[in-house]
Design an enzyme around this catalytic site. Sequence first.
Site, PDB file in Angstrom:
ATOM      1  N   ASP A   1       0.863  -1.171   0.000  1.00  0.00           N
ATOM      2  CA  ASP A   1       0.000   0.000   0.000  1.00  0.00           C
ATOM      3  C   ASP A   1       0.904   1.227   0.000  1.00  0.00           C
ATOM      4  O   ASP A   1       1.981   1.212   0.598  1.00  0.00           O
ATOM      5  CB  ASP A   1      -0.888  -0.016   1.241  1.00  0.00           C
ATOM      6  CG  ASP A   1      -1.802   1.187   1.302  1.00  0.00           C
ATOM      7  OD1 ASP A   1      -2.444   1.501   0.291  1.00  0.00           O
ATOM      8  OD2 ASP A   1      -1.850   1.830   2.372  1.00  0.00           O
TER       9      ASP A   1
ATOM     10  N   THR B   1       0.331   4.569   1.130  1.00  0.00           N
ATOM     11  CA  THR B   1       0.341   5.417   2.312  1.00  0.00           C
ATOM     12  C   THR B   1       0.741   4.626   3.550  1.00  0.00           C
ATOM     13  O   THR B   1       0.162   3.589   3.856  1.00  0.00           O
ATOM     14  CB  THR B   1      -1.048   6.041   2.530  1.00  0.00           C
ATOM     15  OG1 THR B   1      -1.436   6.725   1.338  1.00  0.00           O
ATOM     16  CG2 THR B   1      -1.013   7.020   3.690  1.00  0.00           C
TER      17      THR B   1
ATOM     18  N   ASP C   1      -1.282  -0.483   6.594  1.00  0.00           N
ATOM     19  CA  ASP C   1      -1.492   0.041   7.942  1.00  0.00           C
ATOM     20  C   ASP C   1      -2.909   0.536   8.182  1.00  0.00           C
ATOM     21  O   ASP C   1      -3.263   0.864   9.306  1.00  0.00           O
ATOM     22  CB  ASP C   1      -0.513   1.176   8.242  1.00  0.00           C
ATOM     23  CG  ASP C   1      -0.793   2.423   7.404  1.00  0.00           C
ATOM     24  OD1 ASP C   1      -1.457   2.307   6.351  1.00  0.00           O
ATOM     25  OD2 ASP C   1      -0.344   3.513   7.802  1.00  0.00           O
TER      26      ASP C   1
END
Length: 778
Positions: free
Chosen positions: A301, A303, A537
């Site tokens: 991912d 970010t 996250d």
Amino acid sequence: MSTTESPSVTGLTAAEVAQRVAEGRVNERPPGPTRTLGQILRANVFNPVNAIMLTLFGTILIAGFPRDGLFVGVVLSNTIIGIGQELKARHELRKLEVLNAPRTRVLRDGEVVEVAVDEVVQDDVVDLGPGDQLVVDGEVLDAEGLELDESLLTGESDTVVKAPGDMVLSGSFVVAGGGRARATNVGAASYASKLTVEATEFKLVNSELRAGINAILRWLIVLIPPVTLLLLWRLLGIDGPWQEALQGAVAAAVAMVPDGLVLLTSLAFVAGVLALARRQALAKELATVELLARVDTLCLDKTGTITTGEISFGEIVPMSGASADEAAGALGAVAHADPRPNPTMAAIAGAVARPDGWTITAVEPFSSARKWASVGCDDGVCYWLGAPDIVLPDDDTAARERVQCESESGRRVLALVRAPGGEPARLADDRRTVALVLLEDTVRPDAREILGYFVDQEVQLRIISGDGVATVVAVAERAGVPGTERYVDARTLPDDPEGLAAAMGDTVVFGRVTPHQKRAMVQALQRRGHVVGMTGDGVNDVLALKRADMGIAMGSGSSATRAVADLVLLDNRFATLPRVLAEGRKVINNIERVSNLFVTKAVYAVLLAAIIGLQDVDFPLLPRHLTLIGTFSIGVPGFFLALAPNTDLVRPGFLRRVLRFSIPAGIAAAAAATITYQIARTTDGVDLAEARTATAIALLAVGLVILVVISQPLRAWKLGLVAVMAASYTAVMLIGPLQDFFELSPPPTAVWGPMAVVIGICSALVVAIPATNRRFPL
């Protein structure tokens, strides 16, 4: 059990909490998936290897040869070291688990406080926000755009909107909005606990190493009894006491048992887990260190993994003739209306003031699935803030061109639009652009180096993000990801699994990916035979993390991501991942080396027993001889090899490679021992003790050659280790008391020449095995 009134909006009082604790109405969770002390003791004491070795020890005592029971020391050391190392690993992991322990927010005495999950009591009012995983079942008391994902429980992919009075289940997680719920079922009575009572029992994750070693043990358990009985039957037919026949049979059986293999495998896993723990990486299971080393495709991912995750506000760019005041006011209204903002909305709210005189009548919090948030005002105007390619009017080419330009520079762009009427829950057709919002997301300073490391290690990278394609491509380029020219907007991908797998092809960058698409992409890669790792996250990564072969979460991530991940980087250091890969490779490659040694020993022991079982001769070795040979050619060097640095690329086919080396190497070793024994027995003036000593020397010599071959690439310390083992055996053979204890009697000079020739030929065969296997691969 006494009953109490339901709590008010102020939550429970301290006295009410204490009453429920005293009554046992607390959220006690099932034990985590770690072994208890009793399970550790049983696993290390009562196992098949120990059972066989202790049975043989009892047999050799019955036969009256206690000196030949030296091998029982291996059982004791294996047991003590295994228990000690596993307890040490459990202790270190529990210290990290305290840092990663899930916590939740509850309303007590009118204030929101954070408590441990197992401190929640029945009737507590639980505060819910984006990324929170429900830890109890409950009834919704109030909701502000509350949307839950229950797919981990039900398998249904659609999010569920919850309103006051609805029931919520433990194990689901909040994807948008927030609210409060009264805990109705806690602890073992909760829905998730009922589903996972069996799942929370300790069980080992899939491990090719463990499966291969277990297969070897199963085969040997089948082979050892008949071969040993055959040998015993033949030895009993030779003139001599039955005790000596039993002694020979025990010697063969002891050599067939790979007594140290399980221990050294566990030691390698434990050492890997402890090395990660020292770097604040929490592995959920010992074999976790193996998983990442087998990963050939790593999905990231954007970010919080490639970037720092610290969103900073850039500027507002008014569009379509909107004034700066209107743009700032509308943006502030949307940002401050969200009661539980995500990091992006929080960054905007921190930079843009709440507007005066604006009355908000309806709020739709941001959702990763729809990619926008909205508010309705008392004058009937609605504002939407979200992904430009979703909320911008189709005919606003100027805004879209500006978005493309800013995205290509790596900036993250949101669009703010309005419509004079409509409902905030649905994008209006007559909306117009008010402004573009520019945000900054910093690439981690070590991202280029770390991602370059994975590329060098032949790990494919796939960047999967919910942001716009241009932004994701720009960030990936800045992070040094190769192949960023191969990108796609995930909204154009097909839904069917096979079509998705084909459409993904060799694409590297995917933008506008929904949470359920992330999971589908992981599954598509797995269908193509890839071992997939996933890092993330946020709550939008939970499903993919759960489905991946290796899920990696950041310590600062949501409680839901940390709960489902196999590995949690507690200090949020992306730089830990190369170390995880290195530890995994060390474990896999070293266990393969050690397995070669132990399986080779088992092969030559079976062959020796079978060959002698077909002849009317004494067994060529005593149990104490085999203990000595095993210690100097396998046990001690195996310990050092199991923990040595090793970063070679990991290849599938562990068991096949071990057997392709160990079977011919075992044949060569058995041939050396058998031929040397026959030469010594037919040489005039050589007694049984001298013949057995010659056999032991030949077997040890070939065993040390095997050790050198499997230790490649050679280092000075490895050659030194082999030299020390050879010198140690020589010392035992020359030192009087040790020579007498082990019944070693150097053979006459007439035996040394032929023995050297046999050792040389068999050693040459061993040296040729790796090259032969490379030339004729299966």
